[in-house]
Scaffold this motif. Structure first.
Motif, PDB file in Angstrom:
ATOM      1  N   PRO A   4      34.805  16.986  25.412  1.00  0.00           N
ATOM      2  CA  PRO A   4      35.537  17.765  24.406  1.00  0.00           C
ATOM      3  C   PRO A   4      35.647  19.227  24.853  1.00  0.00           C
ATOM      4  CG  PRO A   4      33.585  16.704  23.434  1.00  0.00           C
ATOM      5  CD  PRO A   4      33.538  16.465  24.909  1.00  0.00           C
ATOM      6  N   GLY A   5      36.742  19.854  24.499  1.00  0.00           N
ATOM      7  CA  GLY A   5      36.953  21.267  24.823  1.00  0.00           C
ATOM      8  C   GLY A   5      36.358  22.141  23.740  1.00  0.00           C
ATOM      9  N   VAL A   6      35.126  22.560  23.949  1.00  0.00           N
ATOM     10  CA  VAL A   6      34.435  23.432  22.996  1.00  0.00           C
ATOM     11  C   VAL A   6      34.041  24.694  23.749  1.00  0.00           C
ATOM     12  CG1 VAL A   6      32.469  23.686  21.447  1.00  0.00           C
ATOM     13  CG2 VAL A   6      33.521  21.431  21.756  1.00  0.00           C
ATOM     14  N   GLY A   7      34.607  25.818  23.361  1.00  0.00           N
ATOM     15  CA  GLY A   7      34.290  27.057  24.061  1.00  0.00           C
ATOM     16  C   GLY A   7      35.294  28.132  23.743  1.00  0.00           C
ATOM     17  N   GLN A   8      35.319  29.145  24.606  1.00  0.00           N
ATOM     18  CA  GLN A   8      36.137  30.335  24.367  1.00  0.00           C
ATOM     19  C   GLN A   8      37.443  30.353  25.154  1.00  0.00           C
ATOM     20  OE1 GLN A   8      35.001  32.532  22.004  1.00  0.00           O
ATOM     21  NE2 GLN A   8      33.476  30.927  21.783  1.00  0.00           N
ATOM     22  N   LYS A   9      37.432  29.764  26.367  1.00  0.00           N
ATOM     23  CA  LYS A   9      38.589  29.916  27.241  1.00  0.00           C
ATOM     24  C   LYS A   9      38.887  28.605  27.961  1.00  0.00           C
ATOM     25  CE  LYS A   9      39.382  33.707  29.306  1.00  0.00           C
ATOM     26  NZ  LYS A   9      39.435  34.922  30.102  1.00  0.00           N
ATOM     27  N   LEU A  10      40.169  28.267  28.005  1.00  0.00           N
ATOM     28  CA  LEU A  10      40.636  27.160  28.835  1.00  0.00           C
ATOM     29  C   LEU A  10      41.183  27.736  30.129  1.00  0.00           C
ATOM     30  CD1 LEU A  10      42.611  24.768  26.455  1.00  0.00           C
ATOM     31  CD2 LEU A  10      40.257  24.554  27.256  1.00  0.00           C
ATOM     32  N   LYS A  11      40.852  27.071  31.219  1.00  0.00           N
ATOM     33  CA  LYS A  11      41.401  27.437  32.521  1.00  0.00           C
ATOM     34  C   LYS A  11      41.922  26.157  33.161  1.00  0.00           C
ATOM     35  CE  LYS A  11      40.317  29.550  36.948  1.00  0.00           C
ATOM     36  NZ  LYS A  11      39.334  30.348  37.687  1.00  0.00           N
ATOM     37  N   ALA A  12      43.153  26.196  33.600  1.00  0.00           N
ATOM     38  CA  ALA A  12      43.764  25.047  34.250  1.00  0.00           C
ATOM     39  C   ALA A  12      44.127  25.424  35.682  1.00  0.00           C
ATOM     40  CB  ALA A  12      45.002  24.602  33.487  1.00  0.00           C
ATOM     41  N   ILE A  13      43.875  24.508  36.591  1.00  0.00           N
ATOM     42  CA  ILE A  13      44.170  24.704  38.012  1.00  0.00           C
ATOM     43  C   ILE A  13      45.058  23.537  38.445  1.00  0.00           C
ATOM     44  CG2 ILE A  13      43.200  24.917  40.339  1.00  0.00           C
ATOM     45  CD1 ILE A  13      40.499  25.621  38.861  1.00  0.00           C
ATOM     46  N   GLY A  14      46.192  23.861  39.057  1.00  0.00           N
ATOM     47  CA  GLY A  14      47.100  22.814  39.517  1.00  0.00           C
ATOM     48  C   GLY A  14      47.461  23.013  40.976  1.00  0.00           C
ATOM     49  N   TRP A  15      47.664  21.909  41.673  1.00  0.00           N
ATOM     50  CA  TRP A  15      48.018  21.972  43.083  1.00  0.00           C
ATOM     51  C   TRP A  15      48.919  20.807  43.448  1.00  0.00           C
ATOM     52  CZ3 TRP A  15      43.222  20.971  41.128  1.00  0.00           C
ATOM     53  CH2 TRP A  15      42.681  19.707  41.367  1.00  0.00           C
ATOM     54  N   VAL A  16      49.660  20.992  44.524  1.00  0.00           N
ATOM     55  CA  VAL A  16      50.582  19.979  45.032  1.00  0.00           C
ATOM     56  C   VAL A  16      49.868  19.167  46.095  1.00  0.00           C
ATOM     57  CG1 VAL A  16      52.773  19.583  46.233  1.00  0.00           C
ATOM     58  CG2 VAL A  16      52.570  21.456  44.567  1.00  0.00           C
ATOM     59  N   LEU A  17      49.862  17.855  45.906  1.00  0.00           N
ATOM     60  CA  LEU A  17      49.322  16.959  46.935  1.00  0.00           C
ATOM     61  C   LEU A  17      50.362  16.669  48.004  1.00  0.00           C
ATOM     62  CD1 LEU A  17      47.504  14.272  44.760  1.00  0.00           C
ATOM     63  CD2 LEU A  17      46.454  16.070  46.129  1.00  0.00           C
ATOM     64  N   LYS A  18      51.605  16.409  47.566  1.00  0.00           N
ATOM     65  CA  LYS A  18      52.683  16.074  48.489  1.00  0.00           C
ATOM     66  C   LYS A  18      53.992  16.499  47.860  1.00  0.00           C
ATOM     67  CE  LYS A  18      54.701  13.196  51.739  1.00  0.00           C
ATOM     68  NZ  LYS A  18      55.921  13.937  51.874  1.00  0.00           N
ATOM     69  N   ALA A  19      54.721  17.316  48.556  1.00  0.00           N
ATOM     70  CA  ALA A  19      56.032  17.757  48.083  1.00  0.00           C
ATOM     71  C   ALA A  19      57.105  17.087  48.928  1.00  0.00           C
ATOM     72  CB  ALA A  19      56.156  19.272  48.181  1.00  0.00           C
ATOM     73  N   GLY A  20      57.918  16.292  48.271  1.00  0.00           N
ATOM     74  CA  GLY A  20      59.033  15.659  48.957  1.00  0.00           C
ATOM     75  C   GLY A  20      60.349  16.269  48.518  1.00  0.00           C
ATOM     76  N   ARG A  21      61.440  15.735  49.067  1.00  0.00           N
ATOM     77  CA  ARG A  21      62.767  16.252  48.703  1.00  0.00           C
ATOM     78  C   ARG A  21      63.136  15.914  47.266  1.00  0.00           C
ATOM     79  NH1 ARG A  21      67.751  15.028  51.520  1.00  0.00           N
ATOM     80  NH2 ARG A  21      67.249  13.139  50.517  1.00  0.00           N
ATOM     81  N   ARG A  22      62.687  14.762  46.786  1.00  0.00           N
ATOM     82  CA  ARG A  22      63.058  14.312  45.442  1.00  0.00           C
ATOM     83  C   ARG A  22      61.888  14.274  44.462  1.00  0.00           C
ATOM     84  NH1 ARG A  22      68.201  13.523  45.877  1.00  0.00           N
ATOM     85  NH2 ARG A  22      69.115  12.355  47.570  1.00  0.00           N
ATOM     86  N   LEU A  23      60.668  14.055  44.972  1.00  0.00           N
ATOM     87  CA  LEU A  23      59.482  13.954  44.120  1.00  0.00           C
ATOM     88  C   LEU A  23      58.368  14.840  44.659  1.00  0.00           C
ATOM     89  CD1 LEU A  23      59.273  10.069  43.630  1.00  0.00           C
ATOM     90  CD2 LEU A  23      60.196  11.740  42.014  1.00  0.00           C
ATOM     91  N   GLN A  24      57.568  15.332  43.746  1.00  0.00           N
ATOM     92  CA  GLN A  24      56.345  16.048  44.121  1.00  0.00           C
ATOM     93  C   GLN A  24      55.181  15.383  43.395  1.00  0.00           C
ATOM     94  OE1 GLN A  24      56.339  20.260  43.688  1.00  0.00           O
ATOM     95  NE2 GLN A  24      58.128  20.551  44.970  1.00  0.00           N
ATOM     96  N   PHE A  25      54.095  15.195  44.123  1.00  0.00           N
ATOM     97  CA  PHE A  25      52.896  14.603  43.546  1.00  0.00           C
ATOM     98  C   PHE A  25      51.853  15.709  43.417  1.00  0.00           C
ATOM     99  CE2 PHE A  25      55.323  11.363  45.666  1.00  0.00           C
ATOM    100  CZ  PHE A  25      55.403  10.388  44.679  1.00  0.00           C
ATOM    101  N   CYS A  26      51.389  15.913  42.186  1.00  0.00           N
ATOM    102  CA  CYS A  26      50.520  17.044  41.879  1.00  0.00           C
ATOM    103  C   CYS A  26      49.279  16.570  41.124  1.00  0.00           C
ATOM    104  CB  CYS A  26      51.272  18.050  40.997  1.00  0.00           C
ATOM    105  SG  CYS A  26      52.830  18.629  41.701  1.00  0.00           S
ATOM    106  N   GLU A  27      48.264  17.408  41.131  1.00  0.00           N
ATOM    107  CA  GLU A  27      47.063  17.173  40.351  1.00  0.00           C
ATOM    108  C   GLU A  27      46.693  18.443  39.605  1.00  0.00           C
ATOM    109  OE1 GLU A  27      43.963  15.659  42.913  1.00  0.00           O
ATOM    110  OE2 GLU A  27      44.718  13.621  42.671  1.00  0.00           O
ATOM    111  N   ALA A  28      45.858  18.268  38.581  1.00  0.00           N
ATOM    112  CA  ALA A  28      45.398  19.414  37.806  1.00  0.00           C
ATOM    113  C   ALA A  28      44.018  19.130  37.237  1.00  0.00           C
ATOM    114  CB  ALA A  28      46.370  19.722  36.671  1.00  0.00           C
ATOM    115  N   GLU A  29      43.287  20.201  37.020  1.00  0.00           N
ATOM    116  CA  GLU A  29      42.019  20.152  36.307  1.00  0.00           C
ATOM    117  C   GLU A  29      42.103  21.152  35.167  1.00  0.00           C
ATOM    118  OE1 GLU A  29      39.056  19.256  40.090  1.00  0.00           O
ATOM    119  OE2 GLU A  29      39.070  21.266  39.212  1.00  0.00           O
ATOM    120  N   VAL A  30      41.470  20.806  34.051  1.00  0.00           N
ATOM    121  CA  VAL A  30      41.368  21.739  32.932  1.00  0.00           C
ATOM    122  C   VAL A  30      39.887  21.929  32.636  1.00  0.00           C
ATOM    123  CG1 VAL A  30      42.015  22.259  30.550  1.00  0.00           C
ATOM    124  CG2 VAL A  30      43.589  20.956  32.016  1.00  0.00           C
TER     125      VAL A  30
END
Length: 151
Positions: free
Chosen positions: A105-131
């Motif tokens: 559960p998200g209990v606290g003062q601040k949310l921080k999200a980090i996102g990154w690209v695993l693979k960027a293609g011409r038509r699709l990009q595959f990404c991940e994130a953590e919160v």
């Protein structure tokens, strides 16, 4: 917090770091929902972004936890804008699918999200994130983004 480095084979726009941040911040002016929830991008680098949000009562569900929709929004935001950092200015990016796993559960003062690209293609990009809520990882997400080319 750990995350993989962006794929070095991805072709990022040839912008200096300050120019890339200005480019992304210009695109953010049209990202009204991000501003509505109170999130702000705090780190912008090729293939990786971070966002933060100070938690308020408006962000909580009935038990006082960060609302799951807010957590998914934060994950989607950073995954998508991580992808935008690797695209030409005249291209767009929309989410095709988002899979999120809530770990705590998200209990606290601040949310921080980090996102990154695993693979960027011409038509699709595959990404991940953590919160994160304060210093606790509360969610992991994977997303497929569709590249929108100019008409």
């Amino acid at each position: 917090m750990s995350y993989p480095a962006p794929d070095p084979t991805n072709s990022a726009p040839s912008l200096e770091p300050d120019d890339l941040e200005a480019h992304i911040r210009r695109k953010l002016t049209r990202q009204r929902f991000m501003h509505l929830v109170g999130a702000d991008l705090t780190v912008i680098t090729p293939g990786r972004v971070e966002a933060e949000l100070t938690m308020g009562e408006q962000h909580q569900q009935q038990r006082g936890f960060a609302h799951g929709g807010l957590i998914a929004t934060m994950a989607d935001l950073v995954a998508g804008f991580a992808g935008v950092t690797l695209m030409p200015d005249d291209h767009g990016l929309v989410t095709s699918d988002l899979k999120i796993s809530y770990l705590h559960p998200g209990v606290g003062q601040k949310l921080k999200a980090i996102g990154w690209v695993l693979k960027a293609g011409r038509r699709l990009q595959f990404c991940e994130a953590e919160v994160w809520c304060d210093d606790l990882l509360i969610a992991k997400a994977s997303a497929t983004m569709v590249v929108i080319e100019p008409s």
